[in-house]
Design a protein around this motif. Sequence first.
Motif, PDB file in Angstrom:
ATOM      1  N   PHE A  17      76.452  59.074  51.524  1.00 22.78           N
ATOM      2  CA  PHE A  17      75.010  59.261  51.695  1.00 22.78           C
ATOM      3  C   PHE A  17      74.583  60.618  51.127  1.00 22.78           C
ATOM      4  O   PHE A  17      73.667  60.716  50.319  1.00 22.78           O
ATOM      5  CB  PHE A  17      74.704  59.176  53.192  1.00 22.78           C
ATOM      6  N   ILE A  18      75.347  61.655  51.507  1.00 21.97           N
ATOM      7  CA  ILE A  18      75.029  63.011  51.060  1.00 21.97           C
ATOM      8  C   ILE A  18      75.172  63.120  49.542  1.00 21.97           C
ATOM      9  O   ILE A  18      74.309  63.654  48.859  1.00 21.97           O
ATOM     10  CB  ILE A  18      75.938  64.040  51.776  1.00 21.97           C
ATOM     11  N   LEU A  22      72.501  64.157  46.924  1.00 21.60           N
ATOM     12  CA  LEU A  22      72.791  65.427  46.241  1.00 21.60           C
ATOM     13  C   LEU A  22      72.663  65.267  44.727  1.00 21.60           C
ATOM     14  O   LEU A  22      72.169  66.155  44.043  1.00 21.60           O
ATOM     15  CB  LEU A  22      74.204  65.889  46.605  1.00 21.60           C
ATOM     16  N   GLN A  25      69.230  65.787  43.618  1.00 22.03           N
ATOM     17  CA  GLN A  25      68.796  67.177  43.794  1.00 22.03           C
ATOM     18  C   GLN A  25      69.382  68.072  42.699  1.00 22.03           C
ATOM     19  O   GLN A  25      68.665  68.895  42.124  1.00 22.03           O
ATOM     20  CB  GLN A  25      69.259  67.702  45.163  1.00 22.03           C
ATOM     21  N   ARG A 114      61.714  81.838  54.926  1.00 21.54           N
ATOM     22  CA  ARG A 114      62.126  81.977  53.527  1.00 21.54           C
ATOM     23  C   ARG A 114      60.995  82.163  52.523  1.00 21.54           C
ATOM     24  O   ARG A 114      61.271  82.324  51.339  1.00 21.54           O
ATOM     25  CB  ARG A 114      62.950  80.755  53.108  1.00 21.54           C
TER      26      ARG A 114
ATOM     27  N   LEU B 168      84.385  69.084  53.636  1.00 22.85           N
ATOM     28  CA  LEU B 168      83.120  68.558  54.148  1.00 22.85           C
ATOM     29  C   LEU B 168      82.255  69.681  54.746  1.00 22.85           C
ATOM     30  O   LEU B 168      81.035  69.687  54.564  1.00 22.85           O
ATOM     31  CB  LEU B 168      83.398  67.470  55.193  1.00 22.85           C
ATOM     32  N   LEU B 171      80.752  71.535  51.926  1.00 28.65           N
ATOM     33  CA  LEU B 171      79.766  70.660  51.274  1.00 28.65           C
ATOM     34  C   LEU B 171      78.460  70.640  52.074  1.00 28.65           C
ATOM     35  O   LEU B 171      77.371  70.852  51.515  1.00 28.65           O
ATOM     36  CB  LEU B 171      80.353  69.247  51.168  1.00 28.65           C
ATOM     37  N   ILE B 172      78.574  70.413  53.370  1.00 29.49           N
ATOM     38  CA  ILE B 172      77.370  70.366  54.206  1.00 29.49           C
ATOM     39  C   ILE B 172      76.662  71.715  54.179  1.00 29.49           C
ATOM     40  O   ILE B 172      75.442  71.793  54.036  1.00 29.49           O
ATOM     41  CB  ILE B 172      77.717  69.953  55.659  1.00 29.49           C
ATOM     42  N   ILE B 175      75.039  72.267  50.615  1.00 26.81           N
ATOM     43  CA  ILE B 175      73.933  71.324  50.366  1.00 26.81           C
ATOM     44  C   ILE B 175      72.724  71.727  51.198  1.00 26.81           C
ATOM     45  O   ILE B 175      71.602  71.822  50.698  1.00 26.81           O
ATOM     46  CB  ILE B 175      74.344  69.872  50.708  1.00 26.81           C
ATOM     47  N   SER B 177      72.068  74.620  52.643  1.00 28.23           N
ATOM     48  CA  SER B 177      71.529  75.940  52.313  1.00 28.23           C
ATOM     49  C   SER B 177      70.662  75.892  51.061  1.00 28.23           C
ATOM     50  O   SER B 177      69.628  76.544  50.981  1.00 28.23           O
ATOM     51  CB  SER B 177      72.655  76.939  52.058  1.00 28.23           C
ATOM     52  N   PHE B 179      69.497  72.896  49.367  1.00 30.58           N
ATOM     53  CA  PHE B 179      68.518  71.817  49.207  1.00 30.58           C
ATOM     54  C   PHE B 179      67.923  71.331  50.533  1.00 30.58           C
ATOM     55  O   PHE B 179      67.116  70.406  50.527  1.00 30.58           O
ATOM     56  CB  PHE B 179      69.158  70.615  48.496  1.00 30.58           C
ATOM     57  N   ALA B 197      67.917  61.407  59.488  1.00 30.30           N
ATOM     58  CA  ALA B 197      68.953  62.185  58.774  1.00 30.30           C
ATOM     59  C   ALA B 197      68.478  63.623  58.587  1.00 30.30           C
ATOM     60  O   ALA B 197      69.249  64.567  58.784  1.00 30.30           O
ATOM     61  CB  ALA B 197      69.243  61.543  57.429  1.00 30.30           C
ATOM     62  N   TYR B 198      67.226  63.783  58.216  1.00 30.17           N
ATOM     63  CA  TYR B 198      66.677  65.127  57.981  1.00 30.17           C
ATOM     64  C   TYR B 198      66.748  65.992  59.246  1.00 30.17           C
ATOM     65  O   TYR B 198      67.129  67.153  59.198  1.00 30.17           O
ATOM     66  CB  TYR B 198      65.219  64.997  57.495  1.00 30.17           C
ATOM     67  N   LEU B 201      70.768  66.633  60.401  1.00 32.01           N
ATOM     68  CA  LEU B 201      71.635  67.527  59.622  1.00 32.01           C
ATOM     69  C   LEU B 201      71.418  68.990  60.042  1.00 32.01           C
ATOM     70  O   LEU B 201      70.293  69.375  60.367  1.00 32.01           O
ATOM     71  CB  LEU B 201      71.334  67.368  58.120  1.00 32.01           C
ATOM     72  N   HIS B 203      70.501  72.629  59.755  1.00 30.86           N
ATOM     73  CA  HIS B 203      69.677  73.356  58.765  1.00 30.86           C
ATOM     74  C   HIS B 203      70.111  74.817  58.669  1.00 30.86           C
ATOM     75  O   HIS B 203      69.521  75.701  59.278  1.00 30.86           O
ATOM     76  CB  HIS B 203      68.190  73.225  59.123  1.00 30.86           C
TER      77      HIS B 203
END
Lengths: 275, 252
Positions: A17-18, A22, A25, A114, B168, B171-172, B175, B177, B179, B197-198, B201, B203
Amino acid sequence: MVLKKFLFKSSSAGIIFILVFLAGQIDDYFLRCYAAASPRTNNDIMLKIFGQLRQDVGLMVYLKADQYYHGGTHHPQHKTAEYLGKEPCEHAPGAEKADFETKDFFTRLYRAVRHQPARHLSDEQSKEITPWFYLATKLDPQNIKAYVIGGYWLGMRLSKPDEALKFLRQGLFSNPDAWQIYEQVADIYFLVKKDYRKSVVYFERAYSLFNQSETDVFELKHLLVFLAASYEFLGEYPAALKYHEKLLKINPDDAKLKTKISNLTDVIVRTKEQP
Amino acid sequence: MKTTVLIATNLMKEIFRKKDIYVFVVLLVILLIYLINMNFFDIGGLSRYLKEIGLGMVYLFSLFITVPFSAKLVGEEIQNKTIYPLLAKPVTRFQFIAGKFLGALLVAGASFSLFYFIFYLVDISKGTPVGFILYLETYAFAILMLALLSALTIFLSIHMTFSTTVTLAYLIYFIMSWFGASFRDYFYNFSIPGYIAYYLLPHFEFFDLRDRVVHSWPALPAWVVGCAAAYALIYISVLLYFSAFAFKKKWF
């Protein structure tokens, strides 16, 4: 066991999924990088594998300069064109304020942490962008835009014409056919150093290379105007007239240009008549 | 609580027994000295590039210590079979996980503190420091971020092998940080599953104050600090709870 199977499946699905999201993106990000600076392509496979990464990092470093110039804030992607239109003036304060108005709490929190309203650096602070041009060209010597814009900042804005010329010559060493770098060198000789003899040499070289590859009328006009002006300052009026006539072909209705050509013709005739 | 602290302090000693942290300190010092002495077009008084690259290295080296260290905490105990005598003692599985997390946090915090202190000394010696409150906020946010990353890594390590966990976790982290903020717009097309999902995850992008330090932005208002801290604490608690739950169900 059921939980273990479930977690294994869900984590695998999570990775897929990621990765799927990705890919989009990353693609999007590098598309922006390439839009900002488009280096030459090379068909060498090794360069494609390893060199491309170096180029990509170089482009990211190059984009840092733009981020620095805007006080650390990136241009929102969907507003780039709109913002570029406002580039000569300060960014409209209302535009950023509207960006902050969202109901999503996470977005609000992210923006509070940010984001800052974009503002151009002052002349004193703008020197902070120069290391990124240096690093971008070290990482990717084919990044012509980094040389040109770095040269512009050093020569025109930070009053370091000698450093700018040194930097641009390094660019020419790596990119001998880059008319943009020749043009920038010529601009510095013309506008800052007032050395019209040298500016003519570089403008002529830029013009000959430009004719082989480009169709950008705006850049062509820039070259022709400065070439004509350089020759005029040197008192070489026939050459100046030649380039003004070329300009007239692009702008046939330009009355000022017609007057200029007529004046130059008079000057040439008078010069010839004199013993 | 005493048991948890005992497990944590034992772990703390391990980081100083191993040489990783010393290698990173030497690397950081060499890099900072090199950066200070760099000459860009004979222009004096440049400082932002030093803050950007220096602080970037401080974060990166802290990640390199935190993730592998947290990933091996549980797995190594199982692999070396030291888990059996440990669980035979009056230690609950939650205490075990909490102790491991606290130990990982101490290690991550100690390494980051050391790196950050070196960076701070260099920054003030350059004569262009930002406000002290911003330095403090950046430090606190980084510790929260490392705590969140440790909890996530421990959670993953219960379900996966060491290498998968480390991959992983990185990766997490990267990603989210880079996007994480744009995911909301991206997930918009996916309606409810996308939104879930948003929000689920982690942040990490909330905790990165490097741009503020580099570009001398003002310090964060109290509500932002409070919300980010609350988010991190809630997320860590949930991760630790699920880690302990999964660990309880685990067969060795």
